[in-house]
Design a protein around this motif. Structure first.
Motif, mmCIF file in Angstrom:
data_model
loop_
_atom_site.group_PDB
_atom_site.id
_atom_site.type_symbol
_atom_site.label_atom_id
_atom_site.label_comp_id
_atom_site.label_asym_id
_atom_site.label_seq_id
_atom_site.Cartn_x
_atom_site.Cartn_y
_atom_site.Cartn_z
ATOM 1 N N GLU A 153 0.831 -1.194 0.000
ATOM 2 C CA GLU A 153 0.000 0.000 0.000
ATOM 3 C C GLU A 153 0.870 1.250 0.000
ATOM 4 N N VAL A 154 0.386 2.278 -0.664
ATOM 5 C CA VAL A 154 1.125 3.533 -0.717
ATOM 6 C C VAL A 154 0.165 4.689 -0.461
ATOM 7 N N GLY A 155 0.738 5.832 -0.181
ATOM 8 C CA GLY A 155 -0.073 7.012 0.045
ATOM 9 C C GLY A 155 0.391 8.145 -0.840
ATOM 10 N N THR A 156 0.625 9.296 -0.266
ATOM 11 C CA THR A 156 1.073 10.451 -1.034
ATOM 12 C C THR A 156 2.381 10.959 -0.449
ATOM 13 N N PHE A 174 3.683 11.162 10.556
ATOM 14 C CA PHE A 174 3.874 11.046 9.108
ATOM 15 C C PHE A 174 5.362 10.961 8.762
ATOM 16 N N LEU A 175 6.156 11.855 9.332
ATOM 17 C CA LEU A 175 7.583 11.859 9.037
ATOM 18 C C LEU A 175 8.267 10.607 9.575
ATOM 19 N N ASN A 176 7.863 10.160 10.754
ATOM 20 C CA ASN A 176 8.444 8.931 11.305
ATOM 21 C C ASN A 176 8.126 7.733 10.428
ATOM 22 N N TRP A 177 6.920 7.724 9.828
ATOM 23 C CA TRP A 177 6.564 6.616 8.940
ATOM 24 C C TRP A 177 7.477 6.589 7.710
ATOM 25 N N TRP A 178 7.735 7.754 7.141
ATOM 26 C CA TRP A 178 8.620 7.807 5.968
ATOM 27 C C TRP A 178 10.040 7.400 6.340
ATOM 28 N N LEU A 179 10.501 7.782 7.500
ATOM 29 C CA LEU A 179 11.830 7.373 7.949
ATOM 30 C C LEU A 179 11.907 5.857 8.157
ATOM 31 N N ALA A 180 10.832 5.271 8.604
ATOM 32 C CA ALA A 180 10.831 3.830 8.886
ATOM 33 C C ALA A 180 10.573 2.989 7.651
ATOM 34 N N ASN A 181 9.827 3.526 6.682
ATOM 35 C CA ASN A 181 9.355 2.691 5.576
ATOM 36 C C ASN A 181 9.825 3.084 4.181
ATOM 37 N N ARG A 182 10.427 4.257 4.034
ATOM 38 C CA ARG A 182 10.816 4.694 2.689
ATOM 39 C C ARG A 182 12.264 5.180 2.650
ATOM 40 N N VAL A 183 13.123 4.505 3.388
ATOM 41 C CA VAL A 183 14.553 4.771 3.358
ATOM 42 C C VAL A 183 15.264 3.482 2.989
ATOM 43 N N ASP A 184 16.182 3.540 2.001
ATOM 44 C CA ASP A 184 16.864 2.319 1.578
ATOM 45 C C ASP A 184 18.009 1.982 2.530
ATOM 46 N N ALA A 204 8.319 2.551 -14.861
ATOM 47 C CA ALA A 204 6.926 2.927 -14.623
ATOM 48 C C ALA A 204 6.117 3.170 -15.882
ATOM 49 N N GLN A 205 6.756 3.413 -17.025
ATOM 50 C CA GLN A 205 5.976 3.750 -18.211
ATOM 51 C C GLN A 205 5.156 2.571 -18.710
ATOM 52 N N GLU A 206 5.666 1.366 -18.552
ATOM 53 C CA GLU A 206 4.900 0.181 -18.947
ATOM 54 C C GLU A 206 3.911 -0.218 -17.862
ATOM 55 N N ASN A 207 4.268 0.021 -16.616
ATOM 56 C CA ASN A 207 3.386 -0.322 -15.498
ATOM 57 C C ASN A 207 3.567 0.724 -14.402
ATOM 58 N N PRO A 208 2.635 1.682 -14.278
ATOM 59 C CA PRO A 208 2.777 2.743 -13.271
ATOM 60 C C PRO A 208 2.905 2.219 -11.846
ATOM 61 N N GLY A 209 2.412 0.995 -11.604
ATOM 62 C CA GLY A 209 2.486 0.431 -10.265
ATOM 63 C C GLY A 209 3.729 -0.390 -10.018
ATOM 64 N N ALA A 210 4.616 -0.462 -10.997
ATOM 65 C CA ALA A 210 5.836 -1.261 -10.841
ATOM 66 C C ALA A 210 6.694 -0.721 -9.707
ATOM 67 N N VAL A 211 7.228 -1.601 -8.901
ATOM 68 C CA VAL A 211 8.058 -1.199 -7.777
ATOM 69 C C VAL A 211 9.306 -0.485 -8.298
ATOM 70 N N ALA A 212 9.531 0.726 -7.776
ATOM 71 C CA ALA A 212 10.660 1.551 -8.208
ATOM 72 C C ALA A 212 11.437 2.058 -7.004
ATOM 73 N N ASP A 213 11.543 1.228 -5.983
ATOM 74 C CA ASP A 213 12.191 1.674 -4.753
ATOM 75 C C ASP A 213 13.704 1.777 -4.868
ATOM 76 N N PHE A 214 14.236 1.438 -6.043
ATOM 77 C CA PHE A 214 15.671 1.609 -6.281
ATOM 78 C C PHE A 214 16.010 3.033 -6.746
ATOM 79 N N VAL A 215 14.981 3.841 -7.000
ATOM 80 C CA VAL A 215 15.199 5.217 -7.443
ATOM 81 C C VAL A 215 15.219 6.140 -6.230
ATOM 82 N N ARG A 216 16.352 6.751 -5.986
ATOM 83 C CA ARG A 216 16.480 7.715 -4.901
ATOM 84 C C ARG A 216 15.962 9.057 -5.420
ATOM 85 N N THR A 217 14.849 9.516 -4.875
ATOM 86 C CA THR A 217 14.118 10.651 -5.442
ATOM 87 C C THR A 217 14.554 11.961 -4.791
ATOM 88 N N VAL A 218 15.099 12.851 -5.602
ATOM 89 C CA VAL A 218 15.670 14.085 -5.077
ATOM 90 C C VAL A 218 14.603 15.020 -4.523
#
Length: 398
Positions: free
Chosen positions: A10-13, A47-57, A81-95
């Protein structure tokens, strides 16, 4: 939960959308409402604690689980993502997420004491310093870049510039050298607004970046063009068919209602503008106030002052024209501002103030005093000459 990645997670915003922590700080600085801040603070911290716990590689960099979570569905940024917008892309470090979290931590460090949580200040300050450094390190060849964690290399897409890569500049995190290098891209997006500047979620960080880069007149022109076309739709007197665009709604519901916020501000007059009653589509008045009127708060909650930096578009700079906005509020002070255009670059500004201050003053960009007046029975007015695009400080003594 509002979206699901291809692996079922599951994801949010992401914390980029709508620059939420910039907005929180802005509201508090203008209102001084500690009760509101204290009620909101624990939710922001969670909210910030959740991102620190769940969206850091494993190396400590932020990412989005998939393109859905970024808000940029199917973006090239995420490679898969262009072929599948829901494809897991957690290898991309987003600036932009890195920068948004730096801004969020900085805001929390500023606000935690007033919210009643002074013990959190050291932690937020430490987190902010680290994320400011990591964000700045993602600047490569004149542009902020996402990085591929699989090989630790920047993701450089040929002839592709994403407006969200301006986020570090919008958040006030970019160095002065980085900001200078990005100026030409601000002009590029202004000249090529299709898609990028049709969306409120892009236009807000774009204009904040332009402000921080000193490109105030550019931001004013862009917001003017947007407001001019968007308000024609908002102020219409009849519903509008969405044809020739397709919809899954029954035929009798395939129309748009005037007077409400659309999901985006389409350049094409025939485009229905996405969904109706959309939150970020209601931000146009804020963009006008911040970028054309030039009414902005300082980031310091304890500063008894606000910024007035009018950036009227050339279409409005007609000698003799007069524009007015009222109920501009900074805590105990409410101000009515009137602009009287003298020529293509100069205007006379009149401020009418009500509130509990003892006196009010206006100073120029170099701190030079332009006008000072004391309040009598809670009221005062003052006039000064101004240059369109220049920055003025309105301060008050309590």
């Amino acid at each position: 939960m509002n979206m699901i990645c291809a692996d079922g997670s599951e994801v949010g915003t992401a914390p980029t959308w709508g620059m939420p922590f910039r907005v929180i700080r802005s509201i508090y600085v203008r209102s001084g409402d500690r009760v509101w801040l204290a009620a909101l603070y624990p939710h922001a911290r969670n909210f910030l604690n959740w991102w620190l716990a769940n969206r850091v590689d494993s190396s400590g960099w932020f990412h989005c689980k998939c393109s859905w979570e970024s808000g940029q569905d199917a973006s090239k940024r995420f490679l898969v993502a262009q072929e599948n917008p829901g494809a897991v892309a957690d290898f991309v470090r987003t600036v932009d997420v890195e920068a948004a979290m730096a801004e969020a931590f900085s805001a929390m460090a500023q606000l935690c004491t007033d919210a009643g949580f002074p013990q959190d200040k050291a932690r937020w300050s430490e987190l902010a310093a680290r994320r400011i450094a990591t964000t700045r390190a993602m600047f490569v060849d004149g542009w902020f870049r996402d990085f591929d964690s699989r090989d630790n290399r920047p993701i450089i897409l040929k002839d592709y510039y994403d407006v969200m890569m301006l986020y570090p500049l919008a958040a006030g995190i970019a160095t002065s050298e980085q900001g200078s290098a990005l100026t030409q891209r601000l002009e590029y997006f202004a000249e090529n607004p299709r898609f990028w500047l049709e969306w409120p979620s892009f236009l807000f960080p774009y204009t904040e970046a332009a402000w921080n880069a000193g490109q105030r007149l550019l931001a004013g022109e862009v917001v003017w063009r947007t407001a001019d076309r968007a308000y024609r739709r908002t102020d219409a007197r009849q519903t509008k068919s969405i044809a020739p665009f397709e919809s899954t709604l029954p035929a009798e519901y395939q129309f748009r209602i005037p007077g409400i916020a659309n999901e985006f501000w389409a350049l094409d007059a025939e485009n229905p503008g996405g969904c109706e009653n959309y939150g970020w589509g209601a931000t146009l008045p804020t963009l006008i106030l911040r970028n054309i009127v030039g009414f902005r708060e300082f980031e310091d909650p304890g500063k008894n002052a606000f910024i007035l930096a009018p950036a009227l578009p050339s279409a409005l700079m007609k000698a003799g024209a007069r524009y007015e906005v009222k109920n501009l509020r900074i805590r105990p002070i409410t101000t009515r501002v009137a602009f009287e255009v003298l020529d293509t670059s100069q205007m006379k500004i009149r401020l009418e103030v009500t509130g509990t201050a003892k006196s009010v003053a206006v100073s120029g960009a170099k701190g030079e005093a332009l006008a000072t007046v004391g309040l009598v029975s809670g009221q005062a007015s003052l006039d000064f000459l101004a240059i369109n695009g220049a920055v003025y400080t309105f301060s008050f003594q309590l």
